[in-house]
Design a protein around this motif. Structure first.
Motif, PDB file in Angstrom:
ATOM      1  N   ARG A  72      16.875  12.555 -54.644  1.00  0.00           N
ATOM      2  CA  ARG A  72      15.746  13.384 -55.050  1.00  0.00           C
ATOM      3  C   ARG A  72      16.248  14.760 -55.477  1.00  0.00           C
ATOM      4  NH1 ARG A  72      10.568  15.269 -51.291  1.00  0.00           N
ATOM      5  NH2 ARG A  72       9.498  16.460 -52.926  1.00  0.00           N
ATOM      6  N   ARG A  73      15.773  15.235 -56.636  1.00  0.00           N
ATOM      7  CA  ARG A  73      16.225  16.513 -57.186  1.00  0.00           C
ATOM      8  C   ARG A  73      15.166  17.593 -56.934  1.00  0.00           C
ATOM      9  NH1 ARG A  73      17.563  18.547 -63.190  1.00  0.00           N
ATOM     10  NH2 ARG A  73      19.715  19.280 -62.887  1.00  0.00           N
ATOM     11  N   HIS A  74      15.594  18.670 -56.275  1.00  0.00           N
ATOM     12  CA  HIS A  74      14.708  19.795 -55.980  1.00  0.00           C
ATOM     13  C   HIS A  74      15.099  20.965 -56.880  1.00  0.00           C
ATOM     14  CE1 HIS A  74      13.546  17.830 -52.101  1.00  0.00           C
ATOM     15  NE2 HIS A  74      14.781  17.356 -52.203  1.00  0.00           N
ATOM     16  N   GLU A  75      14.096  21.654 -57.425  1.00  0.00           N
ATOM     17  CA  GLU A  75      14.352  22.791 -58.308  1.00  0.00           C
ATOM     18  C   GLU A  75      13.721  24.048 -57.725  1.00  0.00           C
ATOM     19  OE1 GLU A  75      13.176  24.404 -62.807  1.00  0.00           O
ATOM     20  OE2 GLU A  75      13.057  22.256 -62.338  1.00  0.00           O
ATOM     21  N   VAL A  76      14.483  25.155 -57.708  1.00  0.00           N
ATOM     22  CA  VAL A  76      13.952  26.430 -57.237  1.00  0.00           C
ATOM     23  C   VAL A  76      14.391  27.530 -58.191  1.00  0.00           C
ATOM     24  CG1 VAL A  76      13.901  25.751 -54.816  1.00  0.00           C
ATOM     25  CG2 VAL A  76      15.930  26.879 -55.727  1.00  0.00           C
ATOM     26  N   LEU A  77      13.563  28.553 -58.323  1.00  0.00           N
ATOM     27  CA  LEU A  77      13.906  29.782 -59.027  1.00  0.00           C
ATOM     28  C   LEU A  77      13.994  30.876 -57.983  1.00  0.00           C
ATOM     29  CD1 LEU A  77      14.304  31.377 -61.709  1.00  0.00           C
ATOM     30  CD2 LEU A  77      11.825  31.805 -61.666  1.00  0.00           C
ATOM     31  N   THR A  78      15.147  31.492 -57.862  1.00  0.00           N
ATOM     32  CA  THR A  78      15.352  32.397 -56.729  1.00  0.00           C
ATOM     33  C   THR A  78      16.441  33.415 -57.033  1.00  0.00           C
ATOM     34  OG1 THR A  78      15.785  32.450 -54.349  1.00  0.00           O
ATOM     35  CG2 THR A  78      17.082  30.901 -55.649  1.00  0.00           C
ATOM     36  N   HIS A  79      16.539  34.410 -56.169  1.00  0.00           N
ATOM     37  CA  HIS A  79      17.661  35.350 -56.190  1.00  0.00           C
ATOM     38  C   HIS A  79      18.723  34.982 -55.164  1.00  0.00           C
ATOM     39  CE1 HIS A  79      16.182  38.610 -58.848  1.00  0.00           C
ATOM     40  NE2 HIS A  79      14.992  38.223 -58.446  1.00  0.00           N
ATOM     41  N   GLN A  80      18.361  34.099 -54.217  1.00  0.00           N
ATOM     42  CA  GLN A  80      19.280  33.794 -53.119  1.00  0.00           C
ATOM     43  C   GLN A  80      19.052  32.388 -52.601  1.00  0.00           C
ATOM     44  OE1 GLN A  80      21.782  35.590 -51.815  1.00  0.00           O
ATOM     45  NE2 GLN A  80      22.254  33.961 -50.379  1.00  0.00           N
ATOM     46  N   LEU A  81      20.140  31.604 -52.534  1.00  0.00           N
ATOM     47  CA  LEU A  81      20.086  30.256 -51.982  1.00  0.00           C
ATOM     48  C   LEU A  81      21.205  30.107 -50.972  1.00  0.00           C
ATOM     49  CD1 LEU A  81      18.821  27.331 -52.241  1.00  0.00           C
ATOM     50  CD2 LEU A  81      20.793  26.832 -53.702  1.00  0.00           C
ATOM     51  N   ASN A  82      20.887  29.564 -49.802  1.00  0.00           N
ATOM     52  CA  ASN A  82      21.863  29.340 -48.745  1.00  0.00           C
ATOM     53  C   ASN A  82      21.908  27.864 -48.367  1.00  0.00           C
ATOM     54  OD1 ASN A  82      22.238  32.152 -48.563  1.00  0.00           O
ATOM     55  ND2 ASN A  82      20.589  32.335 -47.061  1.00  0.00           N
ATOM     56  N   ILE A  83      23.101  27.385 -48.052  1.00  0.00           N
ATOM     57  CA  ILE A  83      23.267  26.034 -47.505  1.00  0.00           C
ATOM     58  C   ILE A  83      24.024  26.184 -46.198  1.00  0.00           C
ATOM     59  CG2 ILE A  83      24.226  23.735 -47.851  1.00  0.00           C
ATOM     60  CD1 ILE A  83      23.776  24.083 -50.828  1.00  0.00           C
ATOM     61  N   ALA A  84      23.353  25.864 -45.103  1.00  0.00           N
ATOM     62  CA  ALA A  84      23.853  26.193 -43.773  1.00  0.00           C
ATOM     63  C   ALA A  84      24.325  24.971 -43.020  1.00  0.00           C
ATOM     64  CB  ALA A  84      22.757  26.901 -42.965  1.00  0.00           C
ATOM     65  N   ASN A  85      25.453  25.127 -42.356  1.00  0.00           N
ATOM     66  CA  ASN A  85      25.903  24.183 -41.336  1.00  0.00           C
ATOM     67  C   ASN A  85      25.565  24.732 -39.964  1.00  0.00           C
ATOM     68  OD1 ASN A  85      27.545  21.913 -40.229  1.00  0.00           O
ATOM     69  ND2 ASN A  85      28.881  23.576 -39.555  1.00  0.00           N
ATOM     70  N   GLY A  86      25.704  26.043 -39.798  1.00  0.00           N
ATOM     71  CA  GLY A  86      25.421  26.695 -38.528  1.00  0.00           C
ATOM     72  C   GLY A  86      23.966  27.085 -38.377  1.00  0.00           C
ATOM     73  N   ARG A  87      23.681  27.744 -37.277  1.00  0.00           N
ATOM     74  CA  ARG A  87      22.295  28.078 -36.936  1.00  0.00           C
ATOM     75  C   ARG A  87      21.899  29.488 -37.330  1.00  0.00           C
ATOM     76  NH1 ARG A  87      22.088  28.199 -31.163  1.00  0.00           N
ATOM     77  NH2 ARG A  87      19.838  28.376 -31.379  1.00  0.00           N
ATOM     78  N   PHE A  88      22.890  30.354 -37.654  1.00  0.00           N
ATOM     79  CA  PHE A  88      22.601  31.767 -37.867  1.00  0.00           C
ATOM     80  C   PHE A  88      23.108  32.251 -39.219  1.00  0.00           C
ATOM     81  CE2 PHE A  88      22.042  31.381 -33.387  1.00  0.00           C
ATOM     82  CZ  PHE A  88      21.176  32.402 -33.002  1.00  0.00           C
ATOM     83  N   HIS A  89      22.387  33.226 -39.765  1.00  0.00           N
ATOM     84  CA  HIS A  89      22.789  33.906 -40.988  1.00  0.00           C
ATOM     85  C   HIS A  89      22.460  35.383 -40.822  1.00  0.00           C
ATOM     86  CE1 HIS A  89      21.805  34.962 -45.433  1.00  0.00           C
ATOM     87  NE2 HIS A  89      23.069  35.237 -45.164  1.00  0.00           N
ATOM     88  N   GLY A  90      23.464  36.235 -41.040  1.00  0.00           N
ATOM     89  CA  GLY A  90      23.249  37.666 -40.890  1.00  0.00           C
ATOM     90  C   GLY A  90      22.939  38.088 -39.467  1.00  0.00           C
ATOM     91  N   GLY A  91      23.285  37.213 -38.495  1.00  0.00           N
ATOM     92  CA  GLY A  91      23.009  37.524 -37.102  1.00  0.00           C
ATOM     93  C   GLY A  91      21.639  37.091 -36.632  1.00  0.00           C
ATOM     94  N   TRP A  92      20.828  36.498 -37.534  1.00  0.00           N
ATOM     95  CA  TRP A  92      19.493  36.026 -37.163  1.00  0.00           C
ATOM     96  C   TRP A  92      19.407  34.519 -37.341  1.00  0.00           C
ATOM     97  CZ3 TRP A  92      20.165  40.663 -39.785  1.00  0.00           C
ATOM     98  CH2 TRP A  92      19.731  41.799 -39.100  1.00  0.00           C
ATOM     99  N   GLN A  93      18.634  33.870 -36.481  1.00  0.00           N
ATOM    100  CA  GLN A  93      18.547  32.419 -36.504  1.00  0.00           C
ATOM    101  C   GLN A  93      17.799  31.944 -37.750  1.00  0.00           C
ATOM    102  OE1 GLN A  93      17.668  30.762 -32.722  1.00  0.00           O
ATOM    103  NE2 GLN A  93      17.307  28.702 -33.493  1.00  0.00           N
ATOM    104  N   ILE A  94      18.328  30.911 -38.389  1.00  0.00           N
ATOM    105  CA  ILE A  94      17.764  30.401 -39.637  1.00  0.00           C
ATOM    106  C   ILE A  94      16.432  29.705 -39.386  1.00  0.00           C
ATOM    107  CG2 ILE A  94      18.132  28.722 -41.495  1.00  0.00           C
ATOM    108  CD1 ILE A  94      21.183  29.372 -41.110  1.00  0.00           C
ATOM    109  N   ALA A  95      16.396  28.865 -38.379  1.00  0.00           N
ATOM    110  CA  ALA A  95      15.163  28.174 -37.991  1.00  0.00           C
ATOM    111  C   ALA A  95      15.242  27.884 -36.503  1.00  0.00           C
ATOM    112  CB  ALA A  95      14.979  26.878 -38.782  1.00  0.00           C
ATOM    113  N   ARG A  96      14.100  27.713 -35.882  1.00  0.00           N
ATOM    114  CA  ARG A  96      14.076  27.519 -34.439  1.00  0.00           C
ATOM    115  C   ARG A  96      14.777  26.238 -34.017  1.00  0.00           C
ATOM    116  NH1 ARG A  96       8.764  29.076 -35.450  1.00  0.00           N
ATOM    117  NH2 ARG A  96       8.035  26.930 -35.218  1.00  0.00           N
TER     118      ARG A  96
END
Length: 309
Positions: free
Chosen positions: A194-218
């Motif tokens: 399935r192909r997802h399309e987004v228009l954005t200034h920032q896209l992240n692909i995470a293996n870990g739980r945190f980005h910038g010192g804050w949790q990505i999702a609960r």
């Protein structure tokens, strides 16, 4: 490789430890004497102690530390130092001990490690060995995050003195400064056909739980065999600015089930225009890229309460 139980028992009984500390960074240099004092007080058998003053020598230094055949390789530094070290110990019969000496310490947070040095060292004596997943971006293993967009410019321009003074707030504040001239891009993420399309200034692909010192999702995990892709804001600068400020001040994130997330074990990422990738702090690769998980890619020392799947 030994079982995790046998490996844990060997670390507790024999305490054979090699140490690599990035003393090029201000925190590494300042805390190095404390690190050594804590390890000696813990009665660890230090089979090798190595200071890294030239980042280009990190690989050779890690390999030299591994030549002593330690049960535990203790690495002190930020996410970039730890991610660079991980690729040299992946799938080897040695566990990584993390000393959180960075600005955001995303990897340490994802493992549930204390950020206080004394308590972090205590994990080496009282914790357990766990196998956790890695991400693979192109041919580059990573522990925490591959990101695209304004964060690449942030990684290249954030000032060291700003990180020292502001800590993890340095990243969103630098992003806010760069955002007015940043152009949005289209990203196409193909997962499970399935192909997802987004228009954005920032896209992240995470293996870990945190980005910038804050949790990505609960409910995100570093050990669930899945990557999570998500955008910050949209193509509108004000929306990205608002989301950046909200998360920088509150750390509020949604559940994977209800948030703007795409999850899978392997992703094909294409962008228009082609984009550089920031892979755990190192800007190297460009899209299109295949990004996937490496299940149980590396052994780490974690607190007893860490859920190891």
């Amino acid at each position: 490789m030994r079982s995790k139980a046998d490996h844990t028992a060997a670390i507790h009984a024999h305490r054979r430890v090699a140490v690599v500390v990035n003393t090029r960074s201000r925190r590494g240099r300042r805390h190095y004497p404390e690190v050594m004092r804590l390890l000696r007080a813990g009665r660890f058998d230090l089979v090798g102690v190595h200071q890294v003053t030239d980042p280009t020598r990190l690989r050779a230094t890690v390999e030299r530390a591994l030549d002593a055949a330690p049960d535990l390789l203790v690495v002190g530094g930020g996410d970039g130092t730890l991610s660079s070290s991980i690729k040299h110990i992946a799938h080897r019969d040695v566990a990584l001990g993390v000393l959180p000496l960075g600005t955001t310490n995303n990897f340490a947070r994802s493992l549930g490690l204390p950020l206080d040095l004394a308590r972090a060292v205590r994990v080496f004596s009282e914790g357990k060995v766990a196998d956790i997943d890695l991400g693979l971006c192109g041919d580059r293993p990573f522990a925490n995050l591959a990101s695209f967009g304004v964060s690449v410019e942030v990684a290249e321009t954030v000032r060291p003195w700003v990180k020292r003074v502001l800590g993890r707030a340095a990243y969103p504040l630098t992003a806010i400064r760069l955002l007015p001239r940043h152009q949005p891009f289209r990203a196409y993420i193909t997962v499970d056909g399935r192909r997802h399309e987004v228009l954005t200034h920032q896209l992240n692909i995470a293996n870990g739980r945190f980005h910038g010192g804050w949790q990505i999702a609960r409910d995100i995990s570093i050990d669930n065999r899945r990557l999570v892709a998500y955008q910050l804001g949209s193509g509108k600068r004000l929306r990205l600015l608002a989301e950046t400020l909200v998360r920088a001040t509150t750390g509020r994130w949604r559940s994977l089930a209800g948030g703007p997330f795409v999850s899978g074990t392997e992703m094909l990422l294409e962008t228009d225009p082609p984009m550089a990738a920031d892979v755990d702090g190192e800007v190297r690769l460009r899209t299109p890229l295949v990004i996937r998980t490496i299940p149980n890619g590396v052994r780490v020392m974690v607190p007893q309460g860490f859920t190891d799947t």
